[in-house]
Design a protein around this motif. Structure first.
Motif, PDB file in Angstrom:
ATOM      1  N   ASN A 103       0.954  -1.075  -0.062  1.00  0.00           N
ATOM      2  CA  ASN A 103      -0.134  -0.128  -0.043  1.00  0.00           C
ATOM      3  C   ASN A 103       0.841   1.205   0.008  1.00  0.00           C
ATOM      4  O   ASN A 103       0.439   2.338  -0.563  1.00  0.00           O
ATOM      5  CB  ASN A 103      -1.041  -0.027   1.208  1.00  0.00           C
ATOM      6  CG  ASN A 103      -2.293  -0.648   0.964  1.00  0.00           C
ATOM      7  OD1 ASN A 103      -2.637  -0.597  -0.278  1.00  0.00           O
ATOM      8  ND2 ASN A 103      -3.012  -0.712   1.924  1.00  0.00           N
ATOM      9  N   THR A 159      -7.661   0.940  -5.237  1.00  0.00           N
ATOM     10  CA  THR A 159      -6.800  -0.322  -4.953  1.00  0.00           C
ATOM     11  C   THR A 159      -6.363  -0.332  -3.418  1.00  0.00           C
ATOM     12  O   THR A 159      -6.298  -1.289  -2.761  1.00  0.00           O
ATOM     13  CB  THR A 159      -5.619  -0.611  -5.888  1.00  0.00           C
ATOM     14  OG1 THR A 159      -6.043  -0.624  -7.266  1.00  0.00           O
ATOM     15  CG2 THR A 159      -4.793  -1.856  -5.772  1.00  0.00           C
ATOM     16  N   ILE A 206       1.846   1.657  -3.616  1.00  0.00           N
ATOM     17  CA  ILE A 206       0.938   2.288  -4.399  1.00  0.00           C
ATOM     18  C   ILE A 206       0.357   3.690  -4.237  1.00  0.00           C
ATOM     19  O   ILE A 206       0.185   4.485  -5.088  1.00  0.00           O
ATOM     20  CB  ILE A 206      -0.590   1.351  -3.834  1.00  0.00           C
ATOM     21  CG1 ILE A 206      -0.598  -0.107  -4.385  1.00  0.00           C
ATOM     22  CG2 ILE A 206      -1.917   2.034  -4.357  1.00  0.00           C
ATOM     23  CD1 ILE A 206      -1.507  -0.927  -3.773  1.00  0.00           C
ATOM     24  N   LEU A 217      -5.486   3.868  -8.182  1.00  0.00           N
ATOM     25  CA  LEU A 217      -4.779   3.498  -7.426  1.00  0.00           C
ATOM     26  C   LEU A 217      -5.365   3.607  -5.744  1.00  0.00           C
ATOM     27  O   LEU A 217      -5.099   2.862  -5.027  1.00  0.00           O
ATOM     28  CB  LEU A 217      -3.182   4.250  -7.490  1.00  0.00           C
ATOM     29  CG  LEU A 217      -2.457   3.599  -8.569  1.00  0.00           C
ATOM     30  CD1 LEU A 217      -1.101   4.767  -9.080  1.00  0.00           C
ATOM     31  CD2 LEU A 217      -1.936   2.394  -8.589  1.00  0.00           C
TER      32      LEU A 217
END
Length: 286
Positions: free
Chosen positions: A156, A195, A159, A192
């Motif tokens: 994460n 996600t 990301i 993103l």
């Protein structure tokens, strides 16, 4: 028609705060009742969320219409920038309070209760040895695992850092009036962000059921979910805001010299990125 030089646009009276306040109150009250096991917490939360969402959509509509109709001038732009700066400052103070709680627990409370000051600790929890992460005194027998920094949190982090790059690329593109690149950059950033939220949701399920790390897991559990949860909420809000900006770009809004709506959303997203870096270091890594 644009505003005359030296004039200042004064917005008309808005009814949306009247709707927004009860919506947010119901949302917060329902969430509090839900955390305490009340039956009417979830319905109240949903009702509050619907009212708040409607208020935000309609208020966005009014502000966008005012902007594209040419009612704003340079003075209004300066006011918007100052307002956004103060808003982000308030968010810094918001997260600073939770980071402060984490710092206070780790640096002061845990050593104090573990005998760093024997003259006082013996009157509280005698012979307790604590080290972070801990659920706290009285919960030493609670079986749980702390969330490690690698795998999901590290993914994460990558990301969110990547989303900052794609958003910056889109910002440079809008200054150069390359609208196709703006669309691609914003779309990538929104995806993103989505996600990130999906992975964080999976992380919570894993922590709750597999690691037995819950809100009831003492000081560590409550701080973990409060810090990462509020940040996750900000990611969702930021992604939705960028989605609105993307839709505006597709409708032909913004120019290389007039795109503060884009910039305000970008400021907010970069702030969210920075907060996550702090969370990754102080909540997951050390």
């Amino acid at each position: 028609m644009s505003q005359a030089e030296g004039s200042y646009y004064v917005p008309h009276e808005s009814r949306w705060p009247v709707y927004g306040v009860p919506g947010m109150v119901l949302l917060a009250a329902g969430f509090a009742v839900y955390l305490n096991g009340g039956d009417w917490g979830v319905p109240t939360m949903v009702l509050g969320a619907v009212i708040t969402l409607m208020m935000v959509v309609m208020w966005f509509r009014d502000v966008i219409n005012e902007s594209v109709s040419g009612k704003y001038n340079h003075q209004v732009d300066v006011s918007f920038r100052q307002g956004m700066a103060w808003f982000i400052f308030s968010e810094v103070m918001f997260f600073g309070a939770f980071f402060g709680a984490l710092f206070y627990a780790r640096v002061f409370i845990v050593p104090w209760l573990s005998g760093a000051d024997p003259a006082t600790s013996q009157y509280l929890w005698d012979s307790v040895l604590l080290s972070w992460p801990t659920a706290g005194p009285g919960m030493q027998d609670l079986q749980y695992e702390a969330m490690g920094p690698w795998m999901l949190p590290a993914l994460n982090t990558l990301i969110l850092l990547t989303s900052g790059v794609t958003l910056t690329w889109a910002h440079h593109a809008i200054k150069e009036n390359h609208r196709s690149k703006v669309v691609l950059g914003l779309l990538a950033t929104v995806l993103l962000g989505a996600t990130f939220s999906f992975i964080q949701g999976y992380e919570y399920i894993h922590a709750w059921h597999d690691l037995n790390l819950q809100l009831s897991t003492g000081i560590y559990g409550s701080l973990f979910y409060m810090l990462t949860g509020f940040h996750g909420l900000h990611v969702i809000i930021g992604a939705l805001t960028l989605l609105v900006i993307l839709l505006r770009v597709l409708r032909g809004h913004f120019t290389p010299d007039d795109h503060f709506g884009f910039e305000a959303a970008a400021w907010y997203w970069h702030f969210v990125d920075v907060v996550w870096l702090g969370l990754f270091v102080f909540v997951y890594l050390i």
